[in-house]
Design a protein around this motif. Sequence first.
Motif, PDB file in Angstrom:
ATOM      1  N   THR A 186       8.942 -21.501  54.097  1.00 39.22           N
ATOM      2  CA  THR A 186       9.074 -20.153  54.643  1.00 39.22           C
ATOM      3  C   THR A 186       8.096 -19.255  53.917  1.00 39.22           C
ATOM      4  N   GLU A 187       7.095 -18.749  54.656  1.00 38.57           N
ATOM      5  CA  GLU A 187       6.129 -17.856  54.033  1.00 38.57           C
ATOM      6  C   GLU A 187       6.531 -16.402  54.191  1.00 38.57           C
ATOM      7  N   ALA A 188       7.323 -16.115  55.218  1.00 37.48           N
ATOM      8  CA  ALA A 188       7.807 -14.753  55.465  1.00 37.48           C
ATOM      9  C   ALA A 188       8.854 -14.817  56.570  1.00 37.48           C
ATOM     10  N   ILE A 189       9.694 -13.787  56.630  1.00 34.59           N
ATOM     11  CA  ILE A 189      10.585 -13.599  57.769  1.00 34.59           C
ATOM     12  C   ILE A 189      10.198 -12.258  58.371  1.00 34.59           C
ATOM     13  N   LEU A 190       9.791 -12.290  59.606  1.00 35.41           N
ATOM     14  CA  LEU A 190       9.308 -11.093  60.291  1.00 35.41           C
ATOM     15  C   LEU A 190      10.427 -10.562  61.173  1.00 35.41           C
ATOM     16  N   ALA A 191      10.743  -9.282  61.035  1.00 35.92           N
ATOM     17  CA  ALA A 191      11.867  -8.706  61.766  1.00 35.92           C
ATOM     18  C   ALA A 191      11.384  -7.653  62.756  1.00 35.92           C
ATOM     19  N   HIS A 229       6.855 -19.877  62.580  1.00 33.61           N
ATOM     20  CA  HIS A 229       7.039 -18.616  61.873  1.00 33.61           C
ATOM     21  C   HIS A 229       8.434 -18.103  62.220  1.00 33.61           C
ATOM     22  N   LEU A 230       9.134 -17.551  61.231  1.00 33.01           N
ATOM     23  CA  LEU A 230      10.504 -17.071  61.428  1.00 33.01           C
ATOM     24  C   LEU A 230      10.505 -15.608  61.873  1.00 33.01           C
ATOM     25  N   TRP A 231      11.222 -15.336  62.958  1.00 31.97           N
ATOM     26  CA  TRP A 231      11.340 -13.984  63.510  1.00 31.97           C
ATOM     27  C   TRP A 231      12.810 -13.638  63.638  1.00 31.97           C
ATOM     28  N   GLU A 232      13.175 -12.436  63.214  1.00 34.54           N
ATOM     29  CA  GLU A 232      14.519 -11.906  63.424  1.00 34.54           C
ATOM     30  C   GLU A 232      14.416 -10.734  64.382  1.00 34.54           C
ATOM     31  N   SER A 247      16.710 -20.503  64.930  1.00 34.18           N
ATOM     32  CA  SER A 247      16.545 -20.431  63.481  1.00 34.18           C
ATOM     33  C   SER A 247      17.926 -20.325  62.860  1.00 34.18           C
ATOM     34  N   ASN A 248      18.302 -19.177  62.358  1.00 31.53           N
ATOM     35  CA  ASN A 248      19.600 -19.020  61.712  1.00 31.53           C
ATOM     36  C   ASN A 248      20.692 -18.679  62.728  1.00 31.53           C
ATOM     37  N   ASP A 249      21.948 -18.748  62.269  1.00 33.19           N
ATOM     38  CA  ASP A 249      23.072 -18.346  63.105  1.00 33.19           C
ATOM     39  C   ASP A 249      22.997 -16.843  63.353  1.00 33.19           C
TER      40      ASP A 249
END
Length: 141
Positions: free
Chosen positions: A71-76, A120-123, A100-102
């Motif tokens: 995980t390099e970043a979580i972009l919201a 890439h992780l996005w919230e 991704s997450n719950d």
Amino acid sequence: MAQMIFVNLPVKDLETSKSFWTKLGYSFNPQFTDENAACLVFSDTIYAMLLTEARFKDFTKKDIADAATTTEAILALSADSREKVDELVDAALAAGGSPSNDPQDYGFMYGRSFQDPDNHLWEVMWVDVEAMQRATAEGGE
């Protein structure tokens, strides 16, 4: 002039990334888009530069993180309502993203997350600020 942010992200396949974000309803600034980069427009002040890995390497001496394992970043991103959170995340999943997450549901705050085709992780989050302030004032979280 309002401060702007340009998040730079390496992508393995620029056309796949452009197609993914287009399916979510976003556009690209053609002035900053070519065969090596695409300027994804979130708002008048928020952009993501999707860069081929070769082009991304022009800006750093470090190795590119493998977002499938690191995980390099979580972009919201904010959303105007709970329904808009669900709409965007459901569209992302339908367009080739992965869960991704719950989901997070605190009553006054609701969010879901996804991974884009490059992992890439996005919230996507909605917050009822007034309800959050009341809960905080009453000693809640």
